[in-house]
Design an enzyme around this catalytic site. Structure first.
Site, PDB file in Angstrom:
ATOM      1  N   THR B 159       0.869  -1.193   0.000  1.00 48.43           N
ATOM      2  CA  THR B 159       0.000   0.000   0.000  1.00 48.43           C
ATOM      3  C   THR B 159       0.903   1.240   0.000  1.00 48.43           C
ATOM      4  O   THR B 159       1.356   1.661  -1.056  1.00 48.43           O
ATOM      5  CB  THR B 159      -0.967   0.019   1.208  1.00 48.43           C
ATOM      6  OG1 THR B 159      -0.217  -0.059   2.413  1.00 48.43           O
ATOM      7  CG2 THR B 159      -1.946  -1.138   1.124  1.00 48.43           C
ATOM      8  N   LYS B 185       4.098  -6.767   4.069  1.00 50.33           N
ATOM      9  CA  LYS B 185       3.832  -5.382   3.681  1.00 50.33           C
ATOM     10  C   LYS B 185       3.517  -4.591   4.947  1.00 50.33           C
ATOM     11  O   LYS B 185       3.091  -5.149   5.970  1.00 50.33           O
ATOM     12  CB  LYS B 185       2.695  -5.280   2.676  1.00 50.33           C
ATOM     13  CG  LYS B 185       1.309  -5.669   3.135  1.00 50.33           C
ATOM     14  CD  LYS B 185       0.561  -4.693   3.981  1.00 50.33           C
ATOM     15  CE  LYS B 185       0.470  -3.321   3.348  1.00 50.33           C
ATOM     16  NZ  LYS B 185      -0.321  -2.429   4.284  1.00 50.33           N
ATOM     17  N   THR B 196       1.160  -6.587  13.458  1.00 46.22           N
ATOM     18  CA  THR B 196       1.502  -5.213  13.091  1.00 46.22           C
ATOM     19  C   THR B 196       1.522  -4.949  11.585  1.00 46.22           C
ATOM     20  O   THR B 196       1.895  -3.872  11.175  1.00 46.22           O
ATOM     21  CB  THR B 196       2.854  -4.749  13.676  1.00 46.22           C
ATOM     22  OG1 THR B 196       3.926  -5.312  12.925  1.00 46.22           O
ATOM     23  CG2 THR B 196       2.982  -5.140  15.121  1.00 46.22           C
ATOM     24  N   GLU B 281       6.742   4.956   7.439  1.00 46.98           N
ATOM     25  CA  GLU B 281       6.340   6.122   6.647  1.00 46.98           C
ATOM     26  C   GLU B 281       7.211   7.337   6.988  1.00 46.98           C
ATOM     27  O   GLU B 281       7.268   7.776   8.129  1.00 46.98           O
ATOM     28  CB  GLU B 281       4.860   6.405   6.877  1.00 46.98           C
ATOM     29  CG  GLU B 281       3.998   5.336   6.197  1.00 46.98           C
ATOM     30  CD  GLU B 281       2.524   5.444   6.525  1.00 46.98           C
ATOM     31  OE1 GLU B 281       1.731   4.869   5.771  1.00 46.98           O
ATOM     32  OE2 GLU B 281       2.182   6.100   7.512  1.00 46.98           O
ATOM     33  N   ASN B 404       0.602  11.009   5.712  1.00 48.57           N
ATOM     34  CA  ASN B 404      -0.624  10.731   6.441  1.00 48.57           C
ATOM     35  C   ASN B 404      -1.590  11.895   6.517  1.00 48.57           C
ATOM     36  O   ASN B 404      -2.747  11.728   6.900  1.00 48.57           O
ATOM     37  CB  ASN B 404      -0.285  10.237   7.847  1.00 48.57           C
ATOM     38  CG  ASN B 404       0.289   8.847   7.770  1.00 48.57           C
ATOM     39  OD1 ASN B 404      -0.372   7.941   7.306  1.00 48.57           O
ATOM     40  ND2 ASN B 404       1.537   8.701   8.180  1.00 48.57           N
ATOM     41  N   SER B 409      -6.463  11.423  -0.259  1.00 48.37           N
ATOM     42  CA  SER B 409      -6.653  12.337  -1.392  1.00 48.37           C
ATOM     43  C   SER B 409      -5.973  11.806  -2.639  1.00 48.37           C
ATOM     44  O   SER B 409      -5.215  10.865  -2.576  1.00 48.37           O
ATOM     45  CB  SER B 409      -6.119  13.720  -1.040  1.00 48.37           C
ATOM     46  OG  SER B 409      -4.761  13.638  -0.693  1.00 48.37           O
TER      47      SER B 409
END
Lengths: 409, 409
Positions: B159, B185, B196, B281, B404, B409
C-alpha cells in the site's frame, strides 16, 4: 532557543488579572539559557499561606520535584522560585545541591526557611544547573516584589510557549468574596499523568492545606489530566495551589461551603489546560474528543486519549481529512472494552458510522467544512455503558517536527 | 493513492527467492483502488498444507480477520487471497458478505472448500468492499499460478510501502533440507500488538498445525512485536505461516528436531520485521533500542517501546540531536520499574549518562557523528534486574506528515 516561534493560531489573549491579596511577584533576566528575556520568577506569600501540589508520575523526575515532594507535607509556603531554560533533571547530586542553594537564597531574601520555598524548573534536561545565576538575582527580586506582577510572571516561565497563559475567577466562600488566579506554561512533552506542565494558582481564600490538596487532586483529573499534545510525560510537571488567607473568610465548617470555590478552581484549571493545548507545539487545530457509552469514566478517558495521541488521527486532522477509519482504529487499540458492532463515530456533530458500518446516506460535505475549521470535535459512543469523558488534543503538523527536530540548536 | 512515494533511504534489496515446494502464486490488476498496478494475490497450497496464524489485538478488526480466526482451528489451508487498497474494516454485514463471496470464488477456482481459503485485506478503512472486483479475477488467477511468483506476490500486497519485502532461509529437519520464505507489507499504522502488518510465510516442511502455531507465536514476540513506526495498531494485522509438507521430511518426533527450523523461522520473521520498519512512513533513520537491567524481558520491551514511540525522541533523532534527556523522560513515563539514580544511557555505544547524571568528561563528538548516520543505536541500562529486549523504531519526519495528512486524497 535561538529562533522565535510564531504565535499559535489557536492562542487566546491574556485575561485581566486582578490583584490577589497575599501574593507578590518579581521577575529577572538571569541568562540561564535565554538572552534578552526574563527567565526567573520569584513569588512571595503572606505568612500563614497554605499549599497543595501535584507532580509528574514520570519515574525520572527533576530535582525540584523531589524537593517539593519533600516539603509539601508541611502544608505551608512563603515563596515560589521558578526558572526557565534548564529543567535541572538528571543532574545527580549537583542537581540536588543547586535546588538547595536556590531555596536557601530565596529564603534569605524573603526572611523565611528554605523548606517554605517551592521550586520549579523547566527547559533542557541533563545540563548542569547554574545555580549561581539564580542565587545572584534573588535579593534583587525580593526588593522589587509587586502585587501587579501576574502578566510578567506568566511570561518569565515560558519555554517553547508562543503566548503567556493565565486564568482567573472570583467566587464566594460564605459571605466573603475570594479570588483564584493562575498562570501556566507548557506546549510540548504534554501528556496526562499528573500536571503535564507547570501551573501556579493562588487564591486569597483561607483554606487548610489538606482540604486544598483534596480539591486540587479532584480538579486536576478532568482538566490537566485530560489534555495531551504528544503523549510524552514531562519529568518536571508541577501544579501548585497556594491559599494566602488574605480574603479573611471564616474558617471552613463544612466542605459544602467550598462548593462554589471548587467550581471556580475547576474553571481556572480548565482555562489553563485549554491554553496549554492551544499552544501545543506546531498545533493548528484544537481537537475535542467526547467519549460516551464506555464502561466507566476511566475507560472513556483512556479511549479518548488513545484517539488524541494517535499520530494517524492527528495527521488526518492536520490534513483536514475526516478519516473516521483511523478513529475506529484508535478506539480498537486502546485496550478498553469496546465492540466493533456497537461503535458510533461523529465528527462536527455528524454521525458518520454506527453499529459497525458507515451510516446510510452519509454525506461528507458538512464534515469537510467542519474539518477546515480550527476547533475539531470528535464524538465516539461505545454503546457499552454509561462512562463518559472529554479530552483535548491537537493536530500533528510540520511545525511540531520543526520545533522538536532542533530544540537544542 | 494518486502520488508515488520515493523509495525509503533505508530500503533493502529483495533477496533471491527460491521455489518453495507446494505453493504457487498469481497476481492481478483488479482495480480495487489503485490503477496500473497489481492489487490481488492468490496463492495455492498443496493438499495437506497446515497453517498457523496470529492477528491484531485491535478491538475493531477487519472482516477478513474474523474469517481467518474462525477457520484457523481447522489447521489446514488450500489457498490465500489478499487484496490491497481496501481493508474491508468497519463495513458491517456487507463486509462479512464480501469476505464470504471472495472465499467462495477462490475455493471454486482452486477446487477446495471456502473454509480452506485464508483472506487478508489492506488499505482504507470503512469504504464498502467491491467484492465483485475480486471474484471476477479469481478464475483467471487460478489459471496462471506459478511457483516462481514470490517477487510479484510481494509487490501486489503493497500500500504505502515504497519497496517490496521478502526473506528466505534454508535449514534442516532431521536429514531433510527445508525452505522457509515469506513476504510482508506495512509501513504505517505499525505498532506491536500482534502482527503489526501483513506477512505470509511458507515452508515446504511437514509440520502439524499445533506445533506450527506454537513456533509462530514464539517467533512473533522478539520480531514483529518489537517494532513500531507510530504506535498505531492496525485493524488488519495478520501473520500466516503455511507448511506444505512438500519437502517430505519424516514426522516430527520431538520438538528438539525443530531447533534449527525454529531459528530459521526467527530469521525470516526478523528480516521481514526489519524491512517493515525500514519502510516506516517518512523514515530516514532506523532506531535500534537495547534495554538491559530491567526487572523482566516484558518490562524491558515496554521501556524500549516507550522510547521508540516517543514523538520527542523520534523528532530528536530526525534532527540528529543526541538528546538523551528525552530518552530519560521516555524511560520514566513507561510506567515500568526504574530508578533515576541507577539509569544509564548510551548512544552509538558511548555512555552519556550513568547513575542519574551526565558522565564525567563526556565528549559529544563521536555521538554527533553517529547521529548523522542512518542506523541509530540507543542503549539503556535500568540497573534493576536481568531483563533485556531489543526493539526497533524509526524517526518522525516531515515525510510522515506528508504521507498521512493526505492519504485518502
Amino acid at each position: 532557543m535561538s529562533k522565535t516561534l510564531a504565535v499559535s493560531p489557536l492562542a487566546l489573549p491574556l485575561p485581566e488579572l486582578p490583584v490577589v491579596g497575599g501574593v507578590r511577584f518579581a521577575t529577572a533576566e538571569a541568562g540561564i539559557r535565554y538572552r534578552g528575556r526574563t527567565d526567573v520568577l520569584l513569588a512571595d506569600f503572606a505568612p500563614g499561606t497554605t499549599v497543595a501540589g501535584v507532580f509528574t508520575r514520570n519515574k525520572c523526575p527533576g530535582a525540584p520535584i523531589t524537593w517539593c515532594r519533600d516539603i509539601l507535607p508541611r502544608g505551608s509556603a512563603r515563596g515560589l522560585l521558578v526558572n526557565a531554560g534548564n529543567a535541572n533533571v538528571f543532574n545527580g547530586a549537583s542537581g540536588a545541591a543547586a535546588v538547595r542553594a536556590s531555596a536557601v537564597a530565596a529564603a534569605r531574601a524573603l526572611t523565611c526557611t528554605a523548606e517554605e520555598i517551592f521550586l520549579a524548573s523547566t527547559g533542557v534536561i541533563g545540563e548542569p544547573m547554574p545555580a549561581e545565576k539564580i542565587t545572584s538575582v534573588t535579593d534583587g527580586l525580593a526588593a522589587r516584589l509587586s502585587p501587579d506582577g501576574w502578566r510578567a510572571a506568566a511570561s518569565a516561565i515560558m519555554t517553547t510557549d508562543t503566548f503567556p497563559k493565565a486564568a482567573t475567577r472570583t467566587t464566594m466562600i460564605g459571605s466573603t468574596s475570594v479570588r483564584i488566579s493562575g498562570i501556566a506554561k507548557g506546549s510540548g512533552m504534554i501528556a496526562p499523568d499528573m500536571a503535564t506542565m507547570l501551573a501556579f494558582v493562588v487564591t486569597d481564600a483561607a483554606i487548610p492545606a489538606p482540604m486544598l490538596q483534596t480539591m486540587l487532586v479532584q480538579a486536576i483529573e478532568p482538566t490537566f489530566n485530560c489534555i495531551t499534545v504528544d503523549s510524552d510525560t514531562s519529568t518536571s510537571d508541577t501544579v501548585l495551589l497556594f491559599a494566602t488567607g488574605s480574603a479573611g473568610n471564616a474558617p471552613i465548617a463544612h466542605t459544602k461551603d467550598l462548593k462554589a470555590f471548587r467550581l471556580a478552581l475547576l474553571g481556572v484549571l480548565h482555562d489553563l489546560a485549554q491554553m496549554v493545548i492551544r499552544d501545543g507545539e506546531g498545533a493548528r487545530k484544537l481537537i475535542e474528543i467526547t467519549v460516551t457509552g464506555a464502561v466507566s469514566r476511566r475507560s472513556a478517558r483512556r479511549v479518548g486519549l488513545a484517539i488524541a495521541n494517535s499520530p494517524l488521527v492527528k495527521t488526518a486532522v492536520a490534513g483536514e481529512d475526516a478519516n473516521w477509519g483511523r478513529i475506529v482504529m484508535a478506539v480498537g487499540k486502546a485496550g478498553e472494552p469496546a465492540e466493533r458492532d456497537r461503535l458510533a463515530v461523529a465528527v462536527g456533530g455528524v454521525w458518520m458510522a454506527r453499529e459497525g458500518r458507515v451510516v446510510d446516506g452519509y454525506q461528507e460535505a458538512p464534515v469537510v467544512t467542519h474539518m477546515r475549521g480550527s476547533e475539531i470535535k470528535i464524538a465516539v459512543d461505545l454503546g457499552m455503558g454509561r462512562g463518559s469523558a472529554v479530552v483535548w488534543g491537537c493536530d500533528l503538523t510540520h511545525g511540531y517536527i520543526d520545533i522538536n527536530g532542533s530544540y537544542r540548536s
